[in-house]
Design a protein around this motif. Structure first.
Motif, short mmCIF file in Angstrom:
data_model
loop_
_atom_site.label_atom_id
_atom_site.label_comp_id
_atom_site.label_asym_id
_atom_site.label_seq_id
_atom_site.Cartn_x
_atom_site.Cartn_y
_atom_site.Cartn_z
N VAL B 653 -11.12 30.28 -17.56
CA VAL B 653 -9.67 30.33 -17.77
C VAL B 653 -8.99 30.96 -16.57
O VAL B 653 -7.91 30.54 -16.13
N VAL B 656 -8.46 28.45 -13.84
CA VAL B 656 -7.39 27.51 -14.15
C VAL B 656 -6.03 28.19 -14.06
O VAL B 656 -5.07 27.64 -13.50
N THR B 657 -5.94 29.41 -14.59
CA THR B 657 -4.65 30.11 -14.58
C THR B 657 -4.18 30.37 -13.15
O THR B 657 -3.00 30.17 -12.82
N LEU B 660 -2.90 27.28 -11.58
CA LEU B 660 -1.59 26.96 -12.15
C LEU B 660 -0.50 27.82 -11.52
O LEU B 660 0.55 27.32 -11.09
N LEU B 749 -2.78 24.50 -28.90
CA LEU B 749 -2.99 24.30 -27.47
C LEU B 749 -2.46 22.93 -27.06
O LEU B 749 -1.77 22.78 -26.03
N ALA B 752 1.25 23.01 -26.98
CA ALA B 752 1.74 23.70 -25.78
C ALA B 752 1.74 22.75 -24.59
O ALA B 752 2.71 22.67 -23.83
N LEU B 824 -13.29 23.69 -20.30
CA LEU B 824 -12.72 24.34 -19.12
C LEU B 824 -13.51 23.99 -17.87
O LEU B 824 -12.94 23.72 -16.81
N VAL B 911 -5.43 21.29 -20.43
CA VAL B 911 -5.42 21.88 -19.09
C VAL B 911 -4.95 20.85 -18.08
O VAL B 911 -4.08 21.12 -17.23
N ALA B 914 -1.18 20.06 -18.25
CA ALA B 914 -0.33 21.11 -17.69
C ALA B 914 -0.29 21.00 -16.16
O ALA B 914 0.78 21.06 -15.55
#
Lengths: 132, 947
Positions: B653, B656-657, B660, B749, B752, B824, B911, B914
């Motif tokens: 995560v 990925v964060t 982003l 999720l 979102a 992920l 993921v 986004a």
């Protein structure tokens, strides 16, 4: 060791809260990320700190509870991590959208936006466009 | 057919028109009509059994813990209402096919209509009051959609809002009343409640329960003083008015009164509240109806009046009155639905519903005239039509009351007199008189499809009037038996001899004719008389609420986010301190773990990174890197303290964060300016430190104590292998023990990600799109944006990382891993391709849309869960077995794996969607699209080398 973990969680919390009190969106996003770490860690430590006893069964005989750490907080935190990614992504996109649309990345509501037209009737002023 | 299926069929039917929306009006109408017809036939097949006094029951446990069970039951009352709802529904569906124009979105209309029909069927067939409440609210919602169906008309929107507000508030009151009732009776099953009349009436809570339930019933059935919403709901298309406001929704309140009649009626409170409300409503509605110019408004107020009549009869509390009430429900539904449809035909063909602009339609629209006249005469109570029979019975009951007889006799006669007046007006002011030459359209009779429904009802009006006992007697008996819980036998005759009721009837007819004669001066007097306007009072109240809400909001917040968050933080801090000092914490029982060097280094890193991050947070890129350090150490922290799954999740995560945030930072300013004064920063630092210390201390206090109660996870550890078939307890909890939570979580999720997608859609249009087109990046672009090394490395890595993803997925049930982590990892593998060769290049090689992945994931998880039902297990119960595949270790195949696959797909989809959204923004801002995987074209370079 408990003291170290507690101070680290406390530091992350304090940093997170200080950052979410800033005036620009990026700082607030970072602050929320820090708070996420702190809160996930808090949920996790509610299962207490246990070293070298992951909740993965060895052998299919009788299960001795003392051999394993508490798996439930872990399961909760696992989904919390993924969900907080979703939340961060939405917040990032919102702040990006606000920046592109509005031209600045301030987080406070501008004074002009707060002035609402005086209420005369409860009816909506203009009908929606049906053709859209 | 099972009662549950009968209630379910309209909901299935509601899906069809939406799906068939492109096929046109006829197909949508046929689909809705067919499901309605099947449900109706299924219901009619139960008639013999109901006539024998049997009850058809279907029970399903839904939430047995709170006694909310899906229990359905068909008795006489349910049968009567079911026939009305489905039978008239069928006619309305046919009628609406011809009434709606090509511009109207027909799929939506029929979907709403079927939804409403299902909700009504649910109400009348429920045998559990909690279930009934669910359907009750659903009727409020679906009627809101139907009334506001023509969204472009302000009157439609206002009417819909008013109806929802009034019936919704009534519904809230009713929930409270029903809960009290269930508490007294000790059960929420209606058949149980009906057995406990004495307990309920003896309870001190009887009166509050009664009043609350009555508020619910009265708001729904538009009884005084809640009658005002019904005329405003007439802004709906006429088929809706004919269905909701004659036959079904407004009768839901009456149904409830009838349903609970055995336990609630018979007390003085019941008599005075219900009968008096009914009486006032009957008089008021009839009087107003006489002076309404709009045809539908006339019919609306007449409906209010007739509903009052039925309420009054139920309020009398005698068995004969209940029989009369049930009979009038049937009669009113027939003639009023016919009249509404007639009004709709007139509106449709002449272009106006204003009585002042009509008249003389008799010759122009002979069929409509015939239908309208028969139905209106029945409404007036003229023999030998069915309206006469039940009105006679009402007058008879009013003249045989034990208490307040004179009052009821006089007022009922006056109301009947007005009723004759407006009915005659409907005939004479619309159809007779000279033909005019200023109708908005040239009027003529509509096609057969449109008048078939009202004609059928008009035939029923005559037949029931002539042969009441053959046509309706059995149904009246069956339903009156269900209402009174005693075997009821109706004796309906056209001629009873000269009695009080007949004399009252004659007075009413004569007086009504006189009223029509003197209508013009009376109308002038009515218009001149001051009277309260319900809508303006309602609007005023609502406006006051909105103003108060706005005032409160303005006082609470001034638009400053730090201010609001400071308040929030301090409140949380205060609550925590209060709990700590007033509560009792256990003794410190756990010894501290010794401090090892490696974790200590980790701690140093976190503290340093956090401190630096706060200090340098204005340099955004640096701050992001520092945050990422904290995230990585968090992951190691999980790994060290026996949580390998968490460590894997956190680290992926984190990657990925950070990607982003980096992509977002591409557009955002790279630095934050100092804007707050040092004193303000000091205050914020103080608040932050306080809460940090508090939170840390709380963690420390928890960690030093043992569990106050035995943790429930002992069960999970012990049964993880036995029940879930997996050794990795965390994964088994996710996909099995708490699978339902996970199901909700992946849905969230997915939502979102879709929200991000929608947000991007709006950003790519309008103002922001123009800004993006002229975007000037504040930093120079890199020269070599798709470096050779990166491209080659990621290409080599792609299959490896995909295999790693599959491996992690497959081992997840027994070893650290699982759907979340595998999702992920695969997302990161794909992301690397996107980063190395650019978005557009990678996207052309990827053909599955990410929305579809999210959808497929949720569906896969759901289907796996539902699969358990076929083995008579609860939702998401897993089955498993072990298999040996060639060249591989023994692997386990569990149904939970299907669920985990859903998780996997959803995570990958979310993921990627986004990040995809961000890259769409980048492309709009002028990001060049490369055609080759890397900037340097290897093939040409090689040729150069060869040369």
């Amino acid at each position: 060791m408990e003291l170290l973990v507690a101070t680290a969680i406390g530091a992350c919390t304090a940093a997170g809260i200080y950052l979410i009190l800033r005036l620009r969106t990026f700082a607030v996003v970072l602050g929320m990320t820090m708070l996420t770490y702190a809160i996930n860690a808090f949920l996790f430590v509610s299962g207490r700190l246990v070293v070298n006893k992951p909740p993965i069964l060895h052998g299919h005989g009788e299960v001795h509870l003392a051999d394993y750490t508490d798996p439930l907080p872990q399961a909760l935190v696992l989904t919390a991590i993924v969900i907080s990614f979703g939340m961060t992504a939405v917040v990032v996109m919102m702040s990006l959208g606000a920046f592109i649309e509005g031209g600045d990345d301030r987080i406070n509501m501008p004074k002009d936006d707060r002035i609402m037209p005086p209420l005369k009737t409860i009816d909506d002023t203009k009908p929606e466009d049906e053709t859209a | 057919m099972s009662p549950a299926l009968i209630a379910l069929l309209p909901f299935i039917g509601a899906l069809l028109p939406g799906l068939l929306v492109r096929s046109g009006r006829s197909v949508a109408a046929t689909a809705s009509g067919t499901t309605t017809l099947i449900a109706l036939l299924g219901l009619l097949l139960h008639i013999p059994a109901v006539m024998r006094g049997e009850e058809i029951v279907a029970r399903f446990e839904w939430l047995p813990l709170i006694q909310l069970n899906a229990n359905f039951r068909i008795d006489g009352l349910g049968l009567l209402f079911g026939i009305l709802i489905l039978g008239i529904g069928l006619l309305i569906i046919t009628y609406a096919r011809f009434y709606l124009s090509r511009q109207d979105s027909v799929g939506k209309f029929y979907t709403y209509l079927m939804l409403f029909q299902g909700a009504m069927m649910g109400i009348v067939l429920s045998d559990n009051i909690l279930l009934l409440l669910v359907f009750w609210e659903l009727t409020s919602l679906s009627s809101f959609l139907l009334i506001g169906y023509w969204r472009h008309l302000p009157a439609g929107r206002q009417g819909a809002r008013m109806a929802l507000t009034v019936t919704g508030m009534g519904g809230l009151a009713m929930i409270a009343g029903m809960l009290i009732l269930g508490q007294i009776a000790g059960s929420y099953d209606i058949s149980q409640i009906l057995q406990s009349k004495d307990a309920i009436q003896a309870s001190p809570l009887y009166l509050p329960a009664l009043i609350l339930i009555l508020i619910g019933a009265f708001t729904k059935s538009a009884q005084f003083p809640f009658h005002f919403w019904l005329p405003h709901a007439m802004a709906a298309p006429t088929p809706v008015s004919a269905y909701l406001h004659s036959a079904t929704m407004v009768k839901a309140g009456l149904f409830l009164l009838a349903r609970l009649w055995p336990v609630l009626s018979g007390t003085p409170e019941w008599f005075w509240i219900v009968a008096t409300t009914g009486l006032i409503t009957m008089l008021l509605g009839a009087a107003i109806a006489l002076f309404k110019d709009d045809l539908k408004a006339l019919l609306a107020f007449s409906t209010v009046s007739h509903l009052g009549l039925i309420t009054m009869l139920l309020g009398f509390g005698t068995e004969e009155a209940a029989i009369a009430a049930v009979f009038h429900i049937i009669n009113h539904a027939t003639f009023k639905a016919a009249l509404f449809m007639t009004a709709g035909i007139i509106d449709h063909e002449t272009g106006t519903r204003s009585i002042a602009r009509l008249g003389g339609l008799r010759k122009l629209m002979p069929v409509t005239f015939l239908i309208g006249t028969v139905a209106a005469l029945s409404m007036a109570g003229i023999p030998p039509l069915n309206g006469f029979l039940s009105k006679e019975m009402m007058l008879y009951e009013a003249s045989h009351l034990d208490q307040a007889r004179q009052l009821f006799m006089v007022v009922a006669t006056v109301a009947a007199l007005f009723s004759v007046g407006y009915s005659l007006r409907f005939i004479f002011h619309v159809f007779t008189g000279p033909e005019r030459d200023d109708y908005p359209h040239h009027p003529h009779d509509p096609g057969f499809g449109m008048w078939a429904g009202p004609a059928l009802l008009a035939v029923l009006v005559v037949l029931i009037g002539l042969f009441p006992n053959t046509m309706a007697g059995w149904l009246v008996d069956a339903s009156a038996t269900a209402v009174t819980q005693h075997a009821a036998h109706s004796h309906i005759y056209l001629w009873h001899g000269v009695n009080a009721a007949l004399i009252m009837s004659i007075i009413a007819i004569a007086g009504g004719a006189a009223l029509l004669g003197g209508h013009r001066p009376l109308l002038a007097a009515w218009d001149a008389a001051p009277r309260p306007e319900a809508k303006s009072i309602f609007d005023g109240l609502l406006l006051a609420c909105v103003r108060a809400g706005r005032g409160l909001t303005d006082r609470l917040t001034n638009g400053s986010m730090p201010r609001a968050l400071t308040g929030f933080t301090l409140a949380a801090l205060f609550a925590g301190c209060y709990a700590w000092y007033t509560g009792a914490a256990g003794k410190v029982t756990r010894p501290m773990l010794p401090i090892e060097p490696v974790p200590f280094i980790g701690w140093l890193l976190v503290m340093t990174a956090t401190g630096c991050m706060v200090f340098f947070h204005r340099v955004r890129l640096l701050a992001l890197v520092l945050v990422a350090i904290v995230g990585l150490i968090t992951s190691m922290f999980f790994a060290y303290f026996s949580a390998p799954d968490l460590a894997l999740t956190q680290i992926s995560v984190e990657v990925v964060t950070v990607i982003l945030l980096l992509l977002a930072l591409n557009f955002l300013p790279k630095r934050t300016l100092t804007e707050t004064s040092s004193s303000r920063r000091g205050w914020h630092a103080f608040v932050a430190t306080l809460s940090g210390v508090g939170f840390g201390a709380l963690c420390y206090a928890i960690m030093r104590r043992d569990f106050a109660f035995d943790p429930i996870s002992g069960y999970m550890l012990q049964n993880s292998y036995k029940l879930g078939g997996g050794d990795n307890v965390v994964n088994v909890i996710l996909v099995d023990f708490r699978g339902y939570d996970t199901f909700g979580e992946i849905t969230v999720l997915g939502i979102a990600a879709l929200a991000i997608f929608a947000l991007t859609q709006t950003l790519l249009q309008g103002n922001s799109a123009r800004r993006l087109l002229n975007w000037k990046h504040d930093q120079a672009r890199a020269g070599d944006r798709h470096p050779l090394m990166l491209v080659i490395a990621t290409r080599v890595l792609l299959p490896i990382s995909l295999v790693v993803g599959i491996f992690i997925f497959l081992r997840g049930h027994n070893q650290p891993g699982g759907g979340f982590i595998a999702g992920l990892v695969v997302a990161i593998a794909l992301l690397m391709q996107y980063m190395a060769s650019g978005y557009a290049w990678a996207q052309t090689r990827q053909t599955i849309p990410y929305h579809a992945l999210i959808g497929a994931g949720v569906v896969a998880a759901g289907v796996t869960g539902i699969g358990a039902w076929f083995n008579d297990k609860p939702f998401l119960t897993s089955a498993f077995g072990y298999f040996k595949l060639p060249f591989l270790e023994e692997i386990e195949l569990a149904t939970a794996m299907g669920f985990d696959l859903g998780v996997f797909l959803c995570v990958v989809g979310a993921v990627m969607l986004a990040l995809n959204s961000l890259s769409r923004i980048a492309r709009r801002a002028g990001e060049t699209v490369n055609e080759k995987p890397m900037d340097i074209d290897l093939s040409t370079e090689q040729q150069k080398g060869a040369l």
